[in-house]
Design a protein around this motif. Structure first.
Motif: not given
Ligand SMILES: [Zn+2]
Length: 204
Positions: A104-107, A41-42, A77-82, A71-72
């Motif tokens: 992780e759960a990715i919704l 993600a970085d 969380g940082k940018y608010g993408f859909k 990295a979803v």
């Protein structure tokens, strides 16, 4: 006549993670879509920062495998993408559990199917359902560019031996993609870019 200062579409590739997944940043009319943020993600964030001021619109997933999605959550969380995914790959955690990978759960926020359209700036994003690698694999066409995930590769195609995979479905999906305009540039989930023309010759 008004002279519009229209910027051309930009596509930037960042290769991430141990399986060298191609993550793409696509900007049209100041709106950003991130395709398959698979890991690191970085590094993706620093690529996004280099773009300057954009609207953070979509994360487009070609399918749910771990190497395309890790990295979803951080980017969302940082940018608010859909987060967009094919309707048959929505349970990302269990898809990966089937290949013994814990995620992780990715919704997803929006699920897509064949023929759906989304908008990115000046462009439409067309959705093709392309099962074969996973049941819910999709490809996204933006202008004359096809983001083909693990369906169509340069001189190859994605594996069909994992849970949900099917040789027969892969064959149909490749047939569908290879009927598209030959000038379309193809951006796969791994390895190099290609074109519909080159791959049509390869599969002929
Ligand atoms: Zn995959």
């Amino acid at each position: 006549m008004t002279r519009m200062n229209m910027k051309k579409m930009q596509i930037k590739k960042i290769i991430v993670g141990p399986i060298e997944t191609n993550c793409y940043l696509v900007v049209s009319g100041n709106e950003l879509a991130v395709i398959d943020p698979g890991d690191e993600a970085d590094r993706i964030i620093s690529g996004i920062q280099d773009l300057g001021k954009v609207n953070y619109k979509y994360i487009l997933l070609t399918h749910g495998h771990f190497d395309h999605v890790m990295a979803v959550n951080e980017l969302k969380g940082k940018y608010g993408f859909k987060v967009i995914v094919g309707e048959k790959d929505t349970d990302i955690q269990s898809l990966n559990a089937q290949i013994r990978i814990e995620t992780e759960a990715i919704l997803p926020d929006v699920t897509v199917k064949e023929g759906d359209e989304l908008e990115l700036g000046e462009e439409k994003i067309g959705v093709f359902a392309t099962p074969g690698h996973t049941k819910g694999s999709v490809c996204y066409k933006i202008s004359q560019n096809l983001f083909s995930g693990d369906t169509l590769f340069h001189r190859s195609h994605g594996r069909t031996d994992l849970p949900g995979g099917s040789d027969e479905e892969m064959g149909k999906s490749l047939d569908k993609l290879l009927k598209l305009d030959e000038n379309i540039k193809v951006y796969p989930g791994h390895s190099n870019e290609t074109t519909i023309k080159a791959e049509r010759e390869n599969y002929a």
